[in-house]
Design an enzyme around this catalytic site. Structure first.
Site, PDB file in Angstrom:
ATOM      1  N   LYS A 115       0.863  -1.185   0.000  1.00  0.00           N
ATOM      2  CA  LYS A 115       0.000   0.000   0.000  1.00  0.00           C
ATOM      3  C   LYS A 115       0.893   1.226   0.000  1.00  0.00           C
ATOM      4  O   LYS A 115       2.028   1.170   0.475  1.00  0.00           O
ATOM      5  CB  LYS A 115      -0.889   0.019   1.251  1.00  0.00           C
ATOM      6  CG  LYS A 115      -2.114   0.869   1.083  1.00  0.00           C
ATOM      7  CD  LYS A 115      -3.195   0.115   0.321  1.00  0.00           C
ATOM      8  CE  LYS A 115      -4.401   0.977   0.042  1.00  0.00           C
ATOM      9  NZ  LYS A 115      -5.506   0.175  -0.537  1.00  0.00           N
TER      10      LYS A 115
HETATM   11  P1  NAD Z   1     -12.698   7.683  -3.295  1.00  0.00           P
HETATM   12  O1  NAD Z   1     -11.709   8.719  -2.891  1.00  0.00           O
HETATM   13  O2  NAD Z   1     -13.058   7.543  -4.715  1.00  0.00           O
HETATM   14  O3  NAD Z   1     -14.054   7.883  -2.453  1.00  0.00           O
HETATM   15  C1  NAD Z   1     -14.071   7.992  -1.063  1.00  0.00           C
HETATM   16  C2  NAD Z   1     -15.445   8.490  -0.621  1.00  0.00           C
HETATM   17  O4  NAD Z   1     -15.503   8.518   0.806  1.00  0.00           O
HETATM   18  C3  NAD Z   1     -15.757   9.916  -1.091  1.00  0.00           C
HETATM   19  O5  NAD Z   1     -17.122  10.020  -1.420  1.00  0.00           O
HETATM   20  C4  NAD Z   1     -15.446  10.765   0.151  1.00  0.00           C
HETATM   21  O6  NAD Z   1     -16.165  11.990   0.160  1.00  0.00           O
HETATM   22  C5  NAD Z   1     -15.901   9.810   1.238  1.00  0.00           C
HETATM   23  N1  NAD Z   1     -15.268  10.092   2.528  1.00  0.00           N
HETATM   24  C6  NAD Z   1     -13.983  10.423   2.780  1.00  0.00           C
HETATM   25  N2  NAD Z   1     -13.802  10.622   4.087  1.00  0.00           N
HETATM   26  C7  NAD Z   1     -14.995  10.405   4.676  1.00  0.00           C
HETATM   27  C8  NAD Z   1     -15.455  10.467   6.007  1.00  0.00           C
HETATM   28  N3  NAD Z   1     -14.643  10.826   6.994  1.00  0.00           N
HETATM   29  N4  NAD Z   1     -16.762  10.146   6.242  1.00  0.00           N
HETATM   30  C9  NAD Z   1     -17.587   9.811   5.245  1.00  0.00           C
HETATM   31  N5  NAD Z   1     -17.206   9.743   3.961  1.00  0.00           N
HETATM   32  C10 NAD Z   1     -15.935  10.049   3.686  1.00  0.00           C
HETATM   33  O7  NAD Z   1     -12.117   6.307  -2.713  1.00  0.00           O
HETATM   34  P2  NAD Z   1     -12.489   4.822  -3.163  1.00  0.00           P
HETATM   35  O8  NAD Z   1     -11.467   4.371  -4.140  1.00  0.00           O
HETATM   36  O9  NAD Z   1     -13.932   4.749  -3.500  1.00  0.00           O
HETATM   37  O10 NAD Z   1     -12.194   4.021  -1.813  1.00  0.00           O
HETATM   38  C11 NAD Z   1     -13.156   3.923  -0.763  1.00  0.00           C
HETATM   39  C12 NAD Z   1     -12.765   2.779   0.155  1.00  0.00           C
HETATM   40  O11 NAD Z   1     -12.727   1.564  -0.607  1.00  0.00           O
HETATM   41  C13 NAD Z   1     -11.388   2.906   0.806  1.00  0.00           C
HETATM   42  O12 NAD Z   1     -11.445   2.294   2.076  1.00  0.00           O
HETATM   43  C14 NAD Z   1     -10.501   2.071  -0.098  1.00  0.00           C
HETATM   44  O13 NAD Z   1      -9.332   1.602   0.541  1.00  0.00           O
HETATM   45  C15 NAD Z   1     -11.452   0.947  -0.429  1.00  0.00           C
HETATM   46  N6  NAD Z   1     -11.106   0.201  -1.657  1.00  0.00           N
HETATM   47  C16 NAD Z   1     -11.002   0.833  -2.857  1.00  0.00           C
HETATM   48  C17 NAD Z   1     -10.705   0.102  -3.996  1.00  0.00           C
HETATM   49  C18 NAD Z   1     -10.648   0.737  -5.353  1.00  0.00           C
HETATM   50  O14 NAD Z   1     -10.568  -0.005  -6.347  1.00  0.00           O
HETATM   51  N7  NAD Z   1     -10.715   2.042  -5.477  1.00  0.00           N
HETATM   52  C19 NAD Z   1     -10.473  -1.279  -3.901  1.00  0.00           C
HETATM   53  C20 NAD Z   1     -10.600  -1.902  -2.653  1.00  0.00           C
HETATM   54  C21 NAD Z   1     -10.922  -1.153  -1.542  1.00  0.00           C
END
Ligand code: NAD
Length: 425
Positions: A115
């Site tokens: 990561k």
């Molecule tokens: P992103 O940045 O596209 O979206 C994150 C979302 O969470 C946004 O809408 C943001 O406004 C919201 N957010 C941020 N802080 C917040 C808070 N304190 N309270 C409420 N909402 C909040 O990120 P993403 O890629 O969608 O990732 C989201 C989660 O999924 C993370 O935990 C990430 O590790 C996990 N994840 C992502 C992927 C991927 O392919 N992108 C894969 C596996 C896991």
């Protein structure tokens, strides 16, 4: 002041790293893991901290801190996303890297866990500043990355364009194009069809597998999703299109609730214009806390870690939680929910769709032979459903929670690789 504890949403001090270690220790005892392997797996293989200076539009220089951690590379190259977030810290990145190791092993793809992160508030940077920062961060972690060594991908606040800057920086350094150095990049430069929505699609498959197991119909359930980003936003759309009622969504600014169901397409249009889901008409305004406590059938945390802790676990009403985010439930809160009989699909299984299609992308890049979207989605579905069945069967057989069973399988495969390779020298 940012501490090294890594507990964004968690006021109890139960940090992601503490949660990750507690999960490993618990399953090590359950499965009687060899002590030497257990000790090896408790520590990340290598952690790089870099200082990232970059030029701001006004000519001044800003310096931020970045990280890249390899938790384990015994089963293959390190794999894991890069996140940009003002509170990112080493402890959090270590936890996320460890979870990547188990996740890759659960879906049985030949990667280890990694990561990366940069401690920065993205909203305060222009796109040009973001590009210069990304290229400098990529240069600083060049000694670690490469298609045979470590393949980054998008995560919170990083996207396809940021991946193309990293790919370009690496390739320029090599003197030729190396598409396989990152995944989640645009199709035009070797990205995979279907990668953009892969994590959300995987989450949907896991919710459907759960409903099938529990004998419930897709069109009879209500869903609340925290986080309306790449994962949460696309999941809302897919689940709505599949016939589920998405009653609540939120982003960092605000939450929306409508008992009759929200229309993700309309929310997307509003978000494109306003940059946030806040003030979307036709929905009641709720806080992120209220969203988690909504009376619905399925809760999907898809934002950050540590949002369900001992402080609010008792207030969670959804009987099913599908963890799209990494580490949204702390170790102690997980116990409370399990005691209450909540059906929790753990992060290392629930959101493994992203890394699975990242693996497909890497394979396609290396072979320079690309698949159509149907092939990608079909292979993803088969892998995710197979992983769910394996985890569920082990949980039943050994009387474990799904999280314990998922860890058992993930840790077991990594341990097996360690023992098979032997200890050097
Ligand atoms: P992103 O940045 O596209 O979206 C994150 C979302 O969470 C946004 O809408 C943001 O406004 C919201 N957010 C941020 N802080 C917040 C808070 N304190 N309270 C409420 N909402 C909040 O990120 P993403 O890629 O969608 O990732 C989201 C989660 O999924 C993370 O935990 C990430 O590790 C996990 N994840 C992502 C992927 C991927 O392919 N992108 C894969 C596996 C896991």
């Amino acid at each position: 002041m940012v501490t090294n504890a890594g507990s964004h949403g968690d006021p109890s001090g139960d940090s992601p790293w503490e949660t990750a270690l507690a999960q490993l220790d618990e399953v090590a005892e359950l499965m009687d893991l060899a002590p030497g392997v257990h000790e090896t797996l408790r520590a990340p293989k290598r952690s790089l901290i870099v200082s990232v200076p970059f030029r701001m539009d006004d000519g001044t220089t800003k310096v931020v801190q970045g990280y890249r951690v390899h938790h384990n590379v015994t089963r293959g190259p390190a794999k894991g996303g890069i996140r940009y977030y003002q509170h990112v810290n080493l402890a959090e990145i270590k936890a996320l890297a460890m979870w990547m190791t188990w996740k890759c092993a659960i879906v049985n793809i030949p990667f280890g866990g990694a990561k990366g992160g940069v401690q920065v508030a993205v909203r305060e940077l222009s796109r040009a500043e973001l590009e210069r920062m990304t290229r400098r961060y990529a240069s600083e972690i060049l000694p670690l990355i490469g298609p045979e060594r470590d393949i980054p991908a998008p995560d919170m606040n990083t996207d396809e364009e940021i991946m193309s800057w990293i790919m370009d920086t690496y390739s320029t350094n090599q003197g030729y194009s190396v598409p396989g150095v990152v995944t989640g990049k645009p199709v035009a430069i070797g990205g995979s069809r279907g990668r953009r929505g892969a994590t959300s699609r995987g989450v949907m498959y896991m919710i459907f597998s759960t409903l099938k197991t529990l004998g419930r119909g897709i069109d009879e359930i209500s869903i609340a999703i925290q986080g309306y980003g790449k994962v949460g936003g696309f999941a809302a759309q897919l689940l709505h299109d599949a016939g589920c009622r998405v009653v609540a969504v939120s982003d960092v600014d605000s939450g929306l609730y409508n008992e009759r169901g929200l229309d993700p397409e309309a929310i997307n249009r509003h978000k494109r214009e306003a940059g946030t889901v806040k003030d979307f008409p036709g929905a009641e305004k709720i806080t992120n806390r209220e969203l988690l406590e909504i009376d619905c059938d399925v809760l999907v945390p898809a934002a950050i870690e540590g949002v369900i802790t001992v402080k609010n676990a008792d207030e969670i009403k959804a009987p099913i939680i599908c963890e799209a985010a990494n580490g949204p439930i702390t170790f102690e809160a997980d116990k409370i929910l399990n005691d209450r009989g909540t059906f929790i699909v753990p992060d290392i299984l629930a959101n493994a769709g992203g890394v699975t299609v990242s693996y497909f992308e890497w394979v396609q890049d290396i072979q320079a032979y690309f698949w159509d979207e149907e092939q990608v989605n079909d292979r993803l579905r088969r892998i995710m459903e197979g992983a769910f069945e394996g985890v569920y069967a082990l949980a039943k057989e050994k009387d474990l929670t799904l999280r314990q069973a998922a860890h058992w399988i993930g840790v077991g495969r990594v341990a097996d690789a360690h023992l098979t390779r032997g200890l050097f020298p």
